[in-house]
Enzyme design. Sequence first.
Site: not given
Ligand code: BES
Ligand code: ZN
Length: 608
Positions: A145, A272, A274-277, A301-302, A305, A324, A379, A387
Amino acid sequence: MLPKFLYILLLPLSVWANEHPHTFSQVDSVKMTHIHLDLKADFKTKTLSGIAQLTFKYIKPIESIILDTRALTINSVRADCKDKTPLSFKMGKEDKILGTPLIISNPNQCPQISINYKTSPQASGLQWLDKELTADKKYPFLFTQSEAIHGRSWIPMQDTPAIRVTYDATIYTPKALRAVMSAKNDPESPLSGVFHFNMPQAIPPYLIALAIGDLHYHSWVKRSGVYAEPALLEAAAKEFEDTPAMISATEKLYGPYPWQQYDLLILPPSFPFGGMENPRVSFITPTVIAGDKSLTSLISHELAHSWSGNLVTNGRWADIWLNEGITSYIENRIIESVYSRSLAKMEQVLSYQALQKDLAELDKKDQSLVLPLEGRDPDDAFTDVPYNKGALLMFYLEDKFGRQHLDNFLKGYFKQFSFKTITSPKFLNYLDEHLLKTYPKVGITSKNIRKWLYQPALPNDAVIPTSQRLQKVAEDIKKWNKTLSINSFSPKNWSYQEWVYFLNNIKQQLDVNSLAKLDKKYHLTQTGNAEIALAWFPIVIKNHYQAGYSAIEHHLISIGRRRLILPLYKLLAKDPILRDWGYQVFQKARPGYHPLAQGSVDKIFAKK
Ligand code: BES
Ligand code: ZN
């Protein structure tokens, strides 16, 4: 307006301000263009080791190249020019947030440099899972990640979204396991212990991703399918079967899907996020497999991206809203298109409420879309603001200019900045030229937009979302609050959104009897829906409803997704009666958490 002389005094400050505060690398002088990886994954020592060969393009002459690293052991460095000369190198001073610069002397400006290195078992961008922590419990699992600045903990590189690279990789794995990367994958390649990948499209380095596990593939259509462990494959294939429809819906709005393949990869529950694009293969938490497709907005969402983020990328982490916020807007458009407007509207209202809650707790400086991140760990500053406030800016533009004009604008934007990076000032210029000034009668100028970008809170003319279905729930909330009678409202066919709205907005201080009635009738403690759990468990904690404790313990131990656990730990840590218990649960759960989640919960309990 400032007096002119002040401008002249202040102008140089903007030149001094560090445009790239999260990398040690000299991206204005030299840019990485390609990465070749040759890495062995050793599950016994929990290390990746081997070679990263970086290809550079020099813009200005420089004597040494500085790379980002974090907790890497560098064995040797060589120039891959005529005679593979060893290069001398040294590690600079470690920075708590940024890691350690690797300084390589390279007087001959060789365009290719190979670094022989090894990762640390605690690498912040890797999670090595023993088999007990996987779905099938038969084989270990590894995933990366890298966003925002963790790629440097497994690849020494220029770890900044300001540049783009193509990459290829050879990955050695234990024989029984499959490696998947954010590149071209062949789900049918035999399990031989070695996998080759090639990513011919240039991506920012934080999108380089790798997973290794007992991964099997289910294909929906030629360009889309899902990887998962055997125990989850069928459920995941069913839950996310609308993915191909989502891709088509997005293409209709914003142009052809740019990455050929769109797969999902279901990770163990300790993931850690929800998703990673990751391009071509989004990494997904299993906590959205609810059994009824109710949490699939994560997939939209993903997927979104693939346009906002991966195709057009924020050039600095301060501009994360460009990734985001626009993505969250598109996510909602996909939900509307594939499911219904009423569902999309409910999600907008829930996001708006979450934003309000965040804004109430946040420092003013973290409430603007453009974030002041210098000297800070990105972070720590990624809240609901980029978002949900970002998405609200898009809804605002939609409201003012009309959907058709905004869609055309976004389509043009994705085309114009394809495979490029973008910063907020550049975005504002482009918006001004291609939307605001095109329709001057609307009366929105860049001054209005600057408020969104640089001021706290929401501008007064923000468009507040409403939902008829949730208005009905609001009636039920009133009735319940007044009578606390279980027959005062009737949640017939309520979606999870309606439940979450109900639970988030009812009176939070309740007597245990009323809670028990609610729980008994609607099985809230036993819900299989992680979002309902996240709304119900705070009520359990705030009211010391003991019948819910063991379910909370189970939730915290079996899930490592930060959004689903941190709010609960925060409540527990604040509660004089439950703090010790919460800490004990954390101690049990901690070994199963990702390093990032471990760190976040450590911080919560460090505060008194
Ligand atoms: N790219 C993000 C995850 C992320 C953001 C990782 C910043 C590290 C730093 C991913 O697309 C995301 O936004 N995930 C959300 C999903 C949700 C908003 C639908 C999550 O993980 O909760
Ligand atoms: Zn995102």
